[in-house]
Design a protein around this motif. Sequence first.
Motif, PDB file in Angstrom:
ATOM      1  N   ASN A  90      23.163   0.062   0.851  1.00 56.88           N
ATOM      2  CA  ASN A  90      23.464  -1.311   1.660  1.00 56.88           C
ATOM      3  C   ASN A  90      22.182  -1.718   1.608  1.00 56.88           C
ATOM      4  O   ASN A  90      20.953  -1.445   1.275  1.00 56.88           O
ATOM      5  CB  ASN A  90      24.250  -0.922   2.909  1.00 56.88           C
ATOM      6  CG  ASN A  90      25.744  -0.983   2.399  1.00 56.88           C
ATOM      7  OD1 ASN A  90      26.496  -1.878   2.509  1.00 56.88           O
ATOM      8  ND2 ASN A  90      26.167   0.126   2.423  1.00 56.88           N
ATOM      9  N   GLN A 144      17.744  -4.547  -0.533  1.00 61.54           N
ATOM     10  CA  GLN A 144      18.719  -3.867  -0.945  1.00 61.54           C
ATOM     11  C   GLN A 144      18.439  -2.392  -1.552  1.00 61.54           C
ATOM     12  O   GLN A 144      17.479  -2.223  -2.346  1.00 61.54           O
ATOM     13  CB  GLN A 144      19.310  -4.589  -2.315  1.00 61.54           C
ATOM     14  CG  GLN A 144      20.330  -3.762  -2.996  1.00 61.54           C
ATOM     15  CD  GLN A 144      21.607  -3.618  -2.024  1.00 61.54           C
ATOM     16  OE1 GLN A 144      22.281  -4.581  -1.677  1.00 61.54           O
ATOM     17  NE2 GLN A 144      22.068  -2.245  -1.758  1.00 61.54           N
ATOM     18  N   ASN A 147      20.348   3.217  -5.176  1.00 53.85           N
ATOM     19  CA  ASN A 147      21.137   4.233  -5.098  1.00 53.85           C
ATOM     20  C   ASN A 147      20.830   5.629  -4.954  1.00 53.85           C
ATOM     21  O   ASN A 147      21.161   6.695  -4.980  1.00 53.85           O
ATOM     22  CB  ASN A 147      22.189   4.125  -6.331  1.00 53.85           C
ATOM     23  CG  ASN A 147      22.928   3.045  -6.648  1.00 53.85           C
ATOM     24  OD1 ASN A 147      23.230   2.270  -5.409  1.00 53.85           O
ATOM     25  ND2 ASN A 147      23.602   2.781  -7.468  1.00 53.85           N
ATOM     26  N   ASN A 205      36.959   5.518  -4.127  1.00 52.34           N
ATOM     27  CA  ASN A 205      35.929   4.486  -3.681  1.00 52.34           C
ATOM     28  C   ASN A 205      35.473   4.784  -2.146  1.00 52.34           C
ATOM     29  O   ASN A 205      35.913   5.662  -1.513  1.00 52.34           O
ATOM     30  CB  ASN A 205      36.821   3.085  -3.699  1.00 52.34           C
ATOM     31  CG  ASN A 205      37.270   2.664  -5.328  1.00 52.34           C
ATOM     32  OD1 ASN A 205      36.615   2.933  -6.173  1.00 52.34           O
ATOM     33  ND2 ASN A 205      38.222   1.934  -5.154  1.00 52.34           N
ATOM     34  N   ASP A 206      34.532   4.115  -1.740  1.00 50.93           N
ATOM     35  CA  ASP A 206      34.318   4.133  -0.609  1.00 50.93           C
ATOM     36  C   ASP A 206      34.718   2.922   0.167  1.00 50.93           C
ATOM     37  O   ASP A 206      35.692   2.388  -0.372  1.00 50.93           O
ATOM     38  CB  ASP A 206      32.527   4.024  -0.381  1.00 50.93           C
ATOM     39  CG  ASP A 206      31.944   2.620  -0.780  1.00 50.93           C
ATOM     40  OD1 ASP A 206      32.820   1.641  -0.829  1.00 50.93           O
ATOM     41  OD2 ASP A 206      30.792   2.646  -1.440  1.00 50.93           O
ATOM     42  N   LYS A 208      34.249   0.226   1.200  1.00 53.19           N
ATOM     43  CA  LYS A 208      33.799  -1.243   0.589  1.00 53.19           C
ATOM     44  C   LYS A 208      34.293  -1.283  -0.615  1.00 53.19           C
ATOM     45  O   LYS A 208      34.039  -2.355  -1.279  1.00 53.19           O
ATOM     46  CB  LYS A 208      32.374  -1.542   0.835  1.00 53.19           C
ATOM     47  CG  LYS A 208      31.859  -1.419   2.216  1.00 53.19           C
ATOM     48  CD  LYS A 208      30.526  -2.117   2.170  1.00 53.19           C
ATOM     49  CE  LYS A 208      30.153  -2.109   3.600  1.00 53.19           C
ATOM     50  NZ  LYS A 208      28.798  -2.997   3.626  1.00 53.19           N
ATOM     51  N   LYS A 210      33.958   0.259  -3.358  1.00 53.85           N
ATOM     52  CA  LYS A 210      32.809   0.537  -4.239  1.00 53.85           C
ATOM     53  C   LYS A 210      33.054   2.030  -4.769  1.00 53.85           C
ATOM     54  O   LYS A 210      32.999   2.840  -4.222  1.00 53.85           O
ATOM     55  CB  LYS A 210      31.625  -0.043  -4.145  1.00 53.85           C
ATOM     56  CG  LYS A 210      31.126  -1.249  -3.676  1.00 53.85           C
ATOM     57  CD  LYS A 210      29.717  -1.257  -3.267  1.00 53.85           C
ATOM     58  CE  LYS A 210      29.571  -2.888  -3.242  1.00 53.85           C
ATOM     59  NZ  LYS A 210      27.999  -3.024  -2.756  1.00 53.85           N
ATOM     60  N   GLN A 211      33.018   2.071  -6.019  1.00 55.68           N
ATOM     61  CA  GLN A 211      33.282   3.591  -6.882  1.00 55.68           C
ATOM     62  C   GLN A 211      32.093   4.374  -6.356  1.00 55.68           C
ATOM     63  O   GLN A 211      30.875   3.793  -6.575  1.00 55.68           O
ATOM     64  CB  GLN A 211      33.340   3.414  -8.367  1.00 55.68           C
ATOM     65  CG  GLN A 211      33.713   4.565  -9.011  1.00 55.68           C
ATOM     66  CD  GLN A 211      33.985   4.279 -10.567  1.00 55.68           C
ATOM     67  OE1 GLN A 211      34.458   3.452 -10.945  1.00 55.68           O
ATOM     68  NE2 GLN A 211      33.943   5.207 -11.374  1.00 55.68           N
ATOM     69  N   ASN A 234      30.686  10.652 -10.366  1.00 51.76           N
ATOM     70  CA  ASN A 234      30.690   9.146 -10.083  1.00 51.76           C
ATOM     71  C   ASN A 234      31.983   8.613  -9.573  1.00 51.76           C
ATOM     72  O   ASN A 234      32.755   7.857 -10.273  1.00 51.76           O
ATOM     73  CB  ASN A 234      30.282   8.334 -11.360  1.00 51.76           C
ATOM     74  CG  ASN A 234      28.799   8.554 -11.594  1.00 51.76           C
ATOM     75  OD1 ASN A 234      28.042   8.627 -10.609  1.00 51.76           O
ATOM     76  ND2 ASN A 234      28.344   8.570 -12.877  1.00 51.76           N
TER      77      ASN A 234
END
Length: 292
Positions: A90, A144, A147, A205-206, A208, A210-211, A234
């Motif tokens: 994030n 930002q 990852n 996903n999380d 939010k 997102k995968q 992933n």
Amino acid sequence: VSGNITNNGQLLDHEIEATIFIDDGAYENVKVIDGKFNTSLNISFFDPSEYKISVVINNLDQKICEDTYFEIIRRDLTINITPNSPKVMNIVDIKVDLIDEDGGKIKEDGGFVIYKINGKTIKDENGNTLKTEVINSSSRYKYQLPNNIGCGVYDIVVTYIGDRCYNTTKSTEQFTLKRLTIEDIKLTDITTKAYDMTNINIVVNDIKAKQLVGNTKVVIKLNNKTFTDYTMQNGVLNVTLNTAKLQLKNYTLTFKFAKNSFYDYKEQNINLCIVERNIKMNIDVNNPKTTQ
């Protein structure tokens, strides 16, 4: 700037005018009364450096003191860093406040701030060191996070580089990077026929939506007994469960997603029902002849 003007060791007893020169340039006129002068010079716009100062009596073009030198030095400041505590992948919001040595805001804006996180200088889209302007004694950057930075406590190093008035100053603050939460897997109760295998192929996903990224260990239990271990890549959960020998009844499948650097532990139950197979019967009947 102050001084005395004497004649044969005695202070002058009349008023004269003199000019103060800085680096041989006329800067300010002063009155000398009874042999004394005292004035304050506005040098706030001078750059840090060494300067020569001299006093000359007007009309006589007579220097009345030896050259004197003074030095303007840069001011000190302190840096207050206020980061948020984001979750991995994030945005870390970095607020920077610059405080003058007298405890207030810095005397003038200017200069810039650069940032270093986890030992690496933040770059802009062109690969150059990222710089943020100082406005009203503050600066700010929303970074930002990539990852590849997992949860933990990290240092933020902020460096202020002044353009004129202030010394270059560095300060360090820590921020905490938290794990993400995995949302409930989108999997309803499963029905499998006796003697069949059970295939599961879903995307996780999380919270939010997102995968998931990276590898996540998953333990699948059947009625609280470990059924299989699996490493999900992933966020793709693609596994075949050997249910061919299970009895006809309902089972509880428990999915346990292990905690790692990016995601918190997650556990979820669904129902697995093993049902009878359908049987298709083919009956062949001949057409016998009557007995005579």
